[in-house]
Write an enzyme that holds these catalytic residues in place. Structure first.
Site, mmCIF file in Angstrom:
data_model
loop_
_atom_site.group_PDB
_atom_site.id
_atom_site.type_symbol
_atom_site.label_atom_id
_atom_site.label_comp_id
_atom_site.label_asym_id
_atom_site.label_seq_id
_atom_site.Cartn_x
_atom_site.Cartn_y
_atom_site.Cartn_z
ATOM 1 N N LYS A 1 0.825 -1.212 0.000
ATOM 2 C CA LYS A 1 0.000 0.000 0.000
ATOM 3 C C LYS A 1 0.863 1.267 0.000
ATOM 4 C CE LYS A 1 -2.008 -1.090 3.893
ATOM 5 N NZ LYS A 1 -1.565 -2.408 4.348
ATOM 6 N N ARG B 1 -9.474 0.657 9.287
ATOM 7 C CA ARG B 1 -9.027 -0.686 9.626
ATOM 8 C C ARG B 1 -10.074 -1.464 10.403
ATOM 9 N NH1 ARG B 1 -3.330 0.282 9.336
ATOM 10 N NH2 ARG B 1 -2.021 -1.471 9.884
ATOM 11 N N ARG C 1 12.495 -6.348 5.294
ATOM 12 C CA ARG C 1 12.590 -4.994 4.733
ATOM 13 C C ARG C 1 13.305 -4.015 5.665
ATOM 14 N NH1 ARG C 1 6.159 -3.059 4.738
ATOM 15 N NH2 ARG C 1 5.989 -2.899 6.999
ATOM 16 N N ARG D 1 11.637 -0.975 10.892
ATOM 17 C CA ARG D 1 10.515 -0.712 11.805
ATOM 18 C C ARG D 1 10.556 -1.739 12.940
ATOM 19 N NH1 ARG D 1 5.112 -0.031 8.305
ATOM 20 N NH2 ARG D 1 4.321 -1.150 10.116
ATOM 21 N N ARG E 1 -0.245 -8.612 13.416
ATOM 22 C CA ARG E 1 -0.802 -7.613 12.483
ATOM 23 C C ARG E 1 -1.679 -8.297 11.426
ATOM 24 N NH1 ARG E 1 4.795 -5.161 11.116
ATOM 25 N NH2 ARG E 1 3.777 -4.131 9.370
HETATM 26 P P1 ADP Z 1 1.118 -2.174 8.271
HETATM 27 O O1 ADP Z 1 -0.040 -1.967 7.344
HETATM 28 O O2 ADP Z 1 2.393 -2.511 7.577
HETATM 29 O O3 ADP Z 1 0.823 -3.095 9.428
HETATM 30 P P2 ADP Z 1 0.954 0.595 9.269
HETATM 31 O O4 ADP Z 1 2.141 1.461 9.120
HETATM 32 O O5 ADP Z 1 -0.272 0.919 8.495
HETATM 33 O O6 ADP Z 1 1.500 -0.850 9.002
HETATM 34 O O7 ADP Z 1 0.527 0.510 10.830
HETATM 35 C C1 ADP Z 1 1.454 0.193 11.848
HETATM 36 C C2 ADP Z 1 0.720 0.101 13.195
HETATM 37 O O8 ADP Z 1 0.099 1.358 13.520
HETATM 38 C C3 ADP Z 1 -0.434 -0.899 13.255
HETATM 39 O O9 ADP Z 1 0.016 -2.212 13.546
HETATM 40 C C4 ADP Z 1 -1.298 -0.300 14.385
HETATM 41 O O10 ADP Z 1 -0.759 -0.564 15.665
HETATM 42 C C5 ADP Z 1 -1.177 1.195 14.139
HETATM 43 N N1 ADP Z 1 -2.226 1.699 13.203
HETATM 44 C C6 ADP Z 1 -2.020 2.242 11.975
HETATM 45 N N2 ADP Z 1 -3.188 2.592 11.397
HETATM 46 C C7 ADP Z 1 -4.163 2.265 12.285
HETATM 47 C C8 ADP Z 1 -5.593 2.357 12.276
HETATM 48 N N3 ADP Z 1 -6.259 2.854 11.206
HETATM 49 N N4 ADP Z 1 -6.268 1.901 13.350
HETATM 50 C C9 ADP Z 1 -5.637 1.396 14.423
HETATM 51 N N5 ADP Z 1 -4.301 1.267 14.505
HETATM 52 C C10 ADP Z 1 -3.558 1.696 13.453
#
Ligand code: ADP
Length: 229
Positions: free
Chosen positions: A26, A101, A140, A174, A185
């Site tokens: 994404k 999400r 990564r 990360r 996740r």
């Molecule tokens: P990825 O899609 O690779 O898991 P993101 O960078 O989108 O990573 O998100 C990393 C973390 O940030 C998630 O595991 C969560 O803890 C938090 N997070 C990000 N976006 C949201 C969201 N929309 N709702 C709740 N938690 C979120």
């Protein structure tokens, strides 16, 4: 092309969601759309990581939850998105990356958009194979200076330890890109995020793209969906 022609809907920019499990690509695809179409990427993950780095009260609260791979509260992330949307002109298209999400966030997004005279145009689902994703994510890393992306097994810098793009020798990973957290996740995605697809499907705005194809193919498929906008 004028900004208005790029916006495509007269003076309104497109509003799209990129939906898919962690590591589906994404962020990569969003960065391309920003570059090629002048859209703005709203990534709740990036916003939360910025808060963690700045050590704000929100960042301190979010860090432990993120390190476990669990979700931050709907109220907090929807608040972040609302504030960010207020700073973007209607003529500029927006890519939602990592948001919504949960079903509650999907409802909040509808409200946030409607309050600002925006409508959701497309939900692009990146379909991927979970096992391949664990390999993608746990390998990564990126340049700490310019953000160029690398991979332990698939894309090492040409000169060991030196960024191809800017020459920096400083790299970062990360903290949540370890196997245990990645599995959590994925489970959060399966349990809470994938179930919101039918909400958008019922409106006929979901388009599925094969996220296992090459980056270029995925980009082309997304471009076809967005058309001339
Ligand atoms: P990825 O899609 O690779 O898991 P993101 O960078 O989108 O990573 O998100 C990393 C973390 O940030 C998630 O595991 C969560 O803890 C938090 N997070 C990000 N976006 C949201 C969201 N929309 N709702 C709740 N938690 C979120």
């Amino acid at each position: 092309m004028s900004t208005e022609a790029q916006a495509g809907k007269g003076s309104h920019g497109l509003n799209i969601i990129l939906l898919g499990p962690p590591g589906a690509g994404k962020g990569t695809q969003a960065a391309r759309l920003v570059e090629e179409r002048g859209m703005v990427q709203l990534s709740t993950g990036d916003m939360l990581r910025a808060a963690v780095k700045a050590d704000t009260p929100l960042g301190r609260e979010a860090r432990l939850v993120m390190d476990r791979g669990e979700l931050i509260s709907d109220e907090i992330v929807s608040g972040l998105i609302g504030e960010a949307l207020d700073r973007i002109p209607l003529s500029t298209g927006v890519i939602f990356d990592g948001y919504p999400r949960t079903a509650e966030q999907a409802v909040s997004l509808d409200r946030l958009l409607a309050e600002r005279g925006r409508t959701l145009d497309h939900v692009i689902e990146l379909a991927v194979d979970e096992d391949a994703l664990v390999d993608r994510i746990t390998g990564r890393f990126s340049c700490a200076q310019c953000g160029a992306g690398y991979h332990d097994r698939h894309k090492l810098p040409a000169r060991s330890g030196v960024c191809d793009a800017c020459g920096s020798t400083d790299f970062k990973r990360r903290p949540d890109d370890n196997e245990d957290t990645v599995r959590t996740r994925m489970a959060e995605y399966r349990g809470k995020t994938a179930p919101i697809l039918p909400i958008f499907d019922a409106r006929g705005i979901v388009r599925r793209v094969d996220g296992m194809a090459s980056m270029e193919h995925v980009a082309e498929a997304i471009s076809d969906i967005l058309g001339q906008h």
